[in-house]
Design an enzyme around this catalytic site. Sequence first.
Site, PDB file in Angstrom:
ATOM      1  N   LEU A 164       0.895  -1.088  -0.214  1.00  0.00           N
ATOM      2  CA  LEU A 164       0.077   0.007   0.023  1.00  0.00           C
ATOM      3  C   LEU A 164       0.871   1.340   0.190  1.00  0.00           C
ATOM      4  O   LEU A 164       1.935   1.393   0.604  1.00  0.00           O
ATOM      5  CB  LEU A 164      -0.774  -0.117   1.413  1.00  0.00           C
ATOM      6  CG  LEU A 164      -1.816  -1.387   1.452  1.00  0.00           C
ATOM      7  CD1 LEU A 164      -2.303  -1.112   2.775  1.00  0.00           C
ATOM      8  CD2 LEU A 164      -2.788  -1.267   0.343  1.00  0.00           C
ATOM      9  N   ASN A 214      -4.834  -5.748   9.128  1.00  0.00           N
ATOM     10  CA  ASN A 214      -4.262  -6.973   8.186  1.00  0.00           C
ATOM     11  C   ASN A 214      -4.281  -8.345   8.996  1.00  0.00           C
ATOM     12  O   ASN A 214      -3.998  -8.048  10.152  1.00  0.00           O
ATOM     13  CB  ASN A 214      -3.143  -6.339   7.784  1.00  0.00           C
ATOM     14  CG  ASN A 214      -2.496  -7.491   6.827  1.00  0.00           C
ATOM     15  OD1 ASN A 214      -3.216  -7.958   5.770  1.00  0.00           O
ATOM     16  ND2 ASN A 214      -1.090  -7.749   6.832  1.00  0.00           N
ATOM     17  N   HIS A 228      -1.691 -11.715   8.737  1.00  0.00           N
ATOM     18  CA  HIS A 228      -0.593 -12.123   8.264  1.00  0.00           C
ATOM     19  C   HIS A 228      -0.062 -13.531   8.753  1.00  0.00           C
ATOM     20  O   HIS A 228      -0.172 -13.918  10.060  1.00  0.00           O
ATOM     21  CB  HIS A 228       0.792 -11.107   8.537  1.00  0.00           C
ATOM     22  CG  HIS A 228       1.900 -11.467   8.080  1.00  0.00           C
ATOM     23  ND1 HIS A 228       2.150 -11.342   6.651  1.00  0.00           N
ATOM     24  CD2 HIS A 228       2.990 -12.255   8.381  1.00  0.00           C
ATOM     25  CE1 HIS A 228       3.308 -11.970   6.364  1.00  0.00           C
ATOM     26  NE2 HIS A 228       3.927 -12.228   7.405  1.00  0.00           N
ATOM     27  N   SER A 250      -1.209 -13.648  12.443  1.00  0.00           N
ATOM     28  CA  SER A 250      -1.192 -12.435  13.670  1.00  0.00           C
ATOM     29  C   SER A 250      -2.273 -11.508  13.026  1.00  0.00           C
ATOM     30  O   SER A 250      -2.021 -11.149  11.788  1.00  0.00           O
ATOM     31  CB  SER A 250       0.294 -11.695  13.529  1.00  0.00           C
ATOM     32  OG  SER A 250       1.346 -12.525  13.995  1.00  0.00           O
ATOM     33  N   ASP A 304       3.995  -5.037   7.265  1.00  0.00           N
ATOM     34  CA  ASP A 304       3.833  -6.297   8.287  1.00  0.00           C
ATOM     35  C   ASP A 304       4.404  -5.875   9.630  1.00  0.00           C
ATOM     36  O   ASP A 304       4.947  -6.673  10.382  1.00  0.00           O
ATOM     37  CB  ASP A 304       4.342  -7.644   7.792  1.00  0.00           C
ATOM     38  CG  ASP A 304       3.801  -8.056   6.506  1.00  0.00           C
ATOM     39  OD1 ASP A 304       2.651  -7.610   6.199  1.00  0.00           O
ATOM     40  OD2 ASP A 304       4.354  -8.698   5.690  1.00  0.00           O
TER      41      ASP A 304
HETATM   42  C1  GAR Z   1      -4.378 -15.671   4.277  1.00  0.00           C
HETATM   43  O1  GAR Z   1      -3.626 -16.720   5.008  1.00  0.00           O
HETATM   44  C2  GAR Z   1      -3.803 -14.364   4.887  1.00  0.00           C
HETATM   45  O2  GAR Z   1      -2.841 -14.467   6.270  1.00  0.00           O
HETATM   46  C3  GAR Z   1      -2.683 -14.076   3.705  1.00  0.00           C
HETATM   47  O3  GAR Z   1      -3.475 -14.660   2.587  1.00  0.00           O
HETATM   48  C4  GAR Z   1      -3.958 -15.553   2.982  1.00  0.00           C
HETATM   49  C5  GAR Z   1      -5.653 -15.266   2.148  1.00  0.00           C
HETATM   50  O4  GAR Z   1      -6.479 -16.213   2.416  1.00  0.00           O
HETATM   51  N1  GAR Z   1      -2.208 -12.765   3.781  1.00  0.00           N
HETATM   52  C6  GAR Z   1      -1.139 -12.240   3.419  1.00  0.00           C
HETATM   53  O5  GAR Z   1      -0.315 -13.139   3.026  1.00  0.00           O
HETATM   54  C7  GAR Z   1      -0.760 -10.995   3.540  1.00  0.00           C
HETATM   55  N2  GAR Z   1       0.641 -10.616   3.519  1.00  0.00           N
HETATM   56  P1  GAR Z   1      -8.050 -16.088   2.023  1.00  0.00           P
HETATM   57  O6  GAR Z   1      -8.284 -15.315   0.756  1.00  0.00           O
HETATM   58  O7  GAR Z   1      -8.534 -17.623   2.101  1.00  0.00           O
HETATM   59  O8  GAR Z   1      -8.643 -15.368   3.194  1.00  0.00           O
END
Ligand code: GAR
Length: 213
Positions: free
Chosen positions: A93, A107, A109, A136, A145
């Site tokens: 972002l 968010n 992570h 988290s 992050d």
């Molecule tokens: C989740 O595991 C989330 O923690 C990760 O993307 C996935 C989305 O899954 N986010 C990141 O990596 C952000 N940097 P979803 O579309 O099934 O909710």
Amino acid sequence: MKSIVVLISGGGTNLQAVIDEIHNTDEPGQISAVISNKADAYGLQRAQQADIATHVFTFQKGGSREAFDREIMNQIDEYKPDLVVLAGYMRILSPEFVNHYMGRMINIHPSLLPEFKGLHTHQRALDAKVPYHGASVHFVTPELDDGPVIIQGKVPVEASDTAESLQKKVHVQEHVIYPTAIKWFCHDRLCMLDGKAYLDNKELDSAGNPIST
Ligand code: GAR
């Protein structure tokens, strides 16, 4: 009633958890819109099935990140959100975007921050042979992050785990901790002040536990 806008890029299992645990319940929070930067994100169908408005913004190669983020901000702000929820939104972002929603954007992570910021967290956790891994929820601040942690979900790493099996276990935790954090916010129990997260007026430590004073 809090207005929530959710940003996604993919499957939207976390979005589904928020629909099931908050939007479709009598919790004081409603998802006003779901915004995706990918037209084929399955999460868009999840939103439509729940009668939630959806918008797609596709970043054009060579375009400006600032202009793209500004377009999305304009759309988000039409819903006057109390909270912006990043649920697998896989774009970095712009500082303007982050500053605009500071204290009201969270968010999730897939690691126990501050470990494993960035991508490929499950493989990196395996390579590092850590005994525990997890996810988290944190407030979003300009550093990637890095914002104050609100809650973490922990899973043990077994010798037989692969990146896929770890991801599955972490997802189960994510679907518990993300709705929990959002409910706290909707009930005015959670806020960010001077770069720190507070729950029930108690400062949270780097793992999201209340600091005893
Ligand atoms: C989740 O595991 C989330 O923690 C990760 O993307 C996935 C989305 O899954 N986010 C990141 O990596 C952000 N940097 P979803 O579309 O099934 O909710």
